[in-house]
Enzyme design. Structure first.
Site, PDB file in Angstrom:
ATOM      1  N   ASP A  82      62.662  47.289  36.616  1.00 60.91           N
ATOM      2  CA  ASP A  82      62.532  46.827  38.003  1.00 60.91           C
ATOM      3  C   ASP A  82      61.690  47.730  38.858  1.00 60.91           C
ATOM      4  O   ASP A  82      61.199  48.784  38.391  1.00 60.91           O
ATOM      5  CB  ASP A  82      64.005  46.665  38.660  1.00 60.91           C
ATOM      6  CG  ASP A  82      64.860  47.794  38.075  1.00 60.91           C
ATOM      7  OD1 ASP A  82      64.658  48.864  37.838  1.00 60.91           O
ATOM      8  OD2 ASP A  82      66.260  47.292  37.979  1.00 60.91           O
ATOM      9  N   ASP A 123      78.540  47.163  40.944  1.00 62.34           N
ATOM     10  CA  ASP A 123      78.741  45.364  40.986  1.00 62.34           C
ATOM     11  C   ASP A 123      78.513  44.840  39.784  1.00 62.34           C
ATOM     12  O   ASP A 123      78.492  43.446  39.695  1.00 62.34           O
ATOM     13  CB  ASP A 123      78.070  45.116  42.381  1.00 62.34           C
ATOM     14  CG  ASP A 123      76.507  44.891  42.060  1.00 62.34           C
ATOM     15  OD1 ASP A 123      76.198  45.576  41.113  1.00 62.34           O
ATOM     16  OD2 ASP A 123      75.921  44.709  42.952  1.00 62.34           O
ATOM     17  N   HIS A 125      75.760  44.671  38.050  1.00 64.59           N
ATOM     18  CA  HIS A 125      74.184  44.376  37.788  1.00 64.59           C
ATOM     19  C   HIS A 125      73.810  45.024  36.401  1.00 64.59           C
ATOM     20  O   HIS A 125      73.869  46.120  36.348  1.00 64.59           O
ATOM     21  CB  HIS A 125      73.546  44.317  39.090  1.00 64.59           C
ATOM     22  CG  HIS A 125      73.173  45.754  39.562  1.00 64.59           C
ATOM     23  ND1 HIS A 125      73.273  46.438  40.780  1.00 64.59           N
ATOM     24  CD2 HIS A 125      72.756  46.746  38.775  1.00 64.59           C
ATOM     25  CE1 HIS A 125      72.929  47.551  40.863  1.00 64.59           C
ATOM     26  NE2 HIS A 125      72.519  47.934  39.689  1.00 64.59           N
ATOM     27  N   GLU A 169      71.588  40.979  40.626  1.00 63.04           N
ATOM     28  CA  GLU A 169      72.861  41.267  41.299  1.00 63.04           C
ATOM     29  C   GLU A 169      73.736  39.877  41.014  1.00 63.04           C
ATOM     30  O   GLU A 169      73.448  38.862  40.498  1.00 63.04           O
ATOM     31  CB  GLU A 169      72.668  41.188  42.916  1.00 63.04           C
ATOM     32  CG  GLU A 169      71.573  42.294  43.286  1.00 63.04           C
ATOM     33  CD  GLU A 169      72.386  43.715  43.371  1.00 63.04           C
ATOM     34  OE1 GLU A 169      73.444  44.001  42.777  1.00 63.04           O
ATOM     35  OE2 GLU A 169      72.124  44.695  44.001  1.00 63.04           O
TER      36      GLU A 169
HETATM   37  C1  F6R Z   1      67.736  50.817  37.293  1.00 61.05           C
HETATM   38  C2  F6R Z   1      68.391  49.542  37.085  1.00 61.05           C
HETATM   39  C3  F6R Z   1      70.003  49.572  37.700  1.00 61.05           C
HETATM   40  C4  F6R Z   1      70.665  50.778  37.495  1.00 61.05           C
HETATM   41  C5  F6R Z   1      72.046  50.820  37.861  1.00 61.05           C
HETATM   42  C6  F6R Z   1      72.937  51.990  37.761  1.00 61.05           C
HETATM   43  O1  F6R Z   1      66.490  50.611  36.666  1.00 61.05           O
HETATM   44  O2  F6R Z   1      68.127  48.730  36.634  1.00 61.05           O
HETATM   45  O3  F6R Z   1      70.399  48.472  37.013  1.00 61.05           O
HETATM   46  O4  F6R Z   1      70.633  50.956  35.978  1.00 61.05           O
HETATM   47  O5  F6R Z   1      71.945  50.585  39.172  1.00 61.05           O
HETATM   48  O6  F6R Z   1      72.125  53.038  38.442  1.00 61.05           O
HETATM   49  P1  F6R Z   1      72.773  54.688  38.289  1.00 61.05           P
HETATM   50  O7  F6R Z   1      72.518  54.816  36.684  1.00 61.05           O
HETATM   51  O8  F6R Z   1      71.887  55.317  38.978  1.00 61.05           O
HETATM   52  O9  F6R Z   1      74.226  54.612  38.310  1.00 61.05           O
END
Ligand code: F6R
Length: 240
Positions: free
Chosen positions: A65, A134, A136, A141
């Site tokens: 992303d 959450d 995702h 989301e």
């Molecule tokens: C990042 C992504 C998100 C993260 C998620 C967890 O490329 O796609 O899904 O993996 O937000 O973030 P962290 O690892 O910072 O807790």
């Protein structure tokens, strides 16, 4: 899915790095699915040592992303993060490492372009995933369709709060992102989802054991024939 409980993020990093090195040994032009955020950093750290001395010039990669409307040169654009944490330290060929294009001028077809590039590469061999508090994965989301492809999404307030630590203030966190869809992610040949800490326990339990629901997008991994979940004790604490 297979759940592996490890002692520490460092142990998880070493384990997943070994898997990736074996993949590259089998397939020097392997296609890696790259995640950003804090979770995969121990993997990229372990890869520095484990890949040392190997020819990685043909390795390819696709990030999950990117923020929409962020300057790619901004230190927290996912293009910058992937360059800093993955491409440069591992010595990968930047031409072979793709990040969705979050530029507003071309956003109408950026999703389609990205899907085409993944297709042309023959698909992702191993997709590294983190999970949001959450639930995702990528920036899919709650409410994301299991069939979704790379597209623009609005970040939830929760995610913007979670990611504010990377910016000067929450107001600087972009409102929108472009993310691989759940359908895109499910086409990778092997999913490796990592999660560490108590804050992820609920999301991990929902993803691994909860009902399949768009309200917890991570639950889509249950549809995948080859998914590995690597968690520490705290992140595993709500599993049955
Ligand atoms: C990042 C992504 C998100 C993260 C998620 C967890 O490329 O796609 O899904 O993996 O937000 O973030 P962290 O690892 O910072 O807790």
């Amino acid at each position: 899915a297979e759940v592996v409980i490890v002692e520490s993020p460092e142990a998880a990093g070493a384990l997943v790095a070994t898997e990736i090195v074996e993949l590259i040994d089998r397939r020097p032009d392997a296609v890696l699915g790259l995640a950003t955020g804090s979770t995969p950093l121990p993997v990229y750290q372990a890869l520095r040592a484990q890949l040392a001395g190997r020819d990685v010039s043909r390795v390819r990669g696709f990030a999950l992303d990117e923020y929409v409307g962020i300057d790619p040169a901004h230190p927290e654009s996912y293009r910058s993060v992937i360059t800093r944490e993955v491409v440069e330290p591992l010595g990968l060929d930047p031409q072979r490492i793709h990040v969705p294009n979050g530029a507003e001028a071309t956003i109408q077809h950026a999703g389609e372009d990205y899907e085409a590039a993944i297709q042309e590469a023959g698909g992702v061999d191993l997709q590294i995933l983190g999970i949001g508090t959450d639930g995702h994965i990528g920036f899919n989301e709650p409410g994301s369709s299991f069939a979704s492809r790379t597209r623009v999404k609005t970040l939830t307030e929760q995610t913007r709060e979670d990611n504010a630590r990377f910016f000067d203030s929450i107001d600087d966190v972009p409102m929108h992102c472009i993310t691989q869809g759940l359908g895109t992610i499910l086409q990778a040949r092997h999913l490796v989802l990592l999660a560490f800490g108590e804050g992820k326990a609920e999301a991990v339990a929902g993803a691994v054991e909860g009902p399949l629901t768009a309200l917890l997008p991570g639950s889509a991994i249950q549809l995948h024939p080859h998914a590995t979940i690597v968690v520490d004790e705290a992140a595993a604490s709500r599993l049955q």
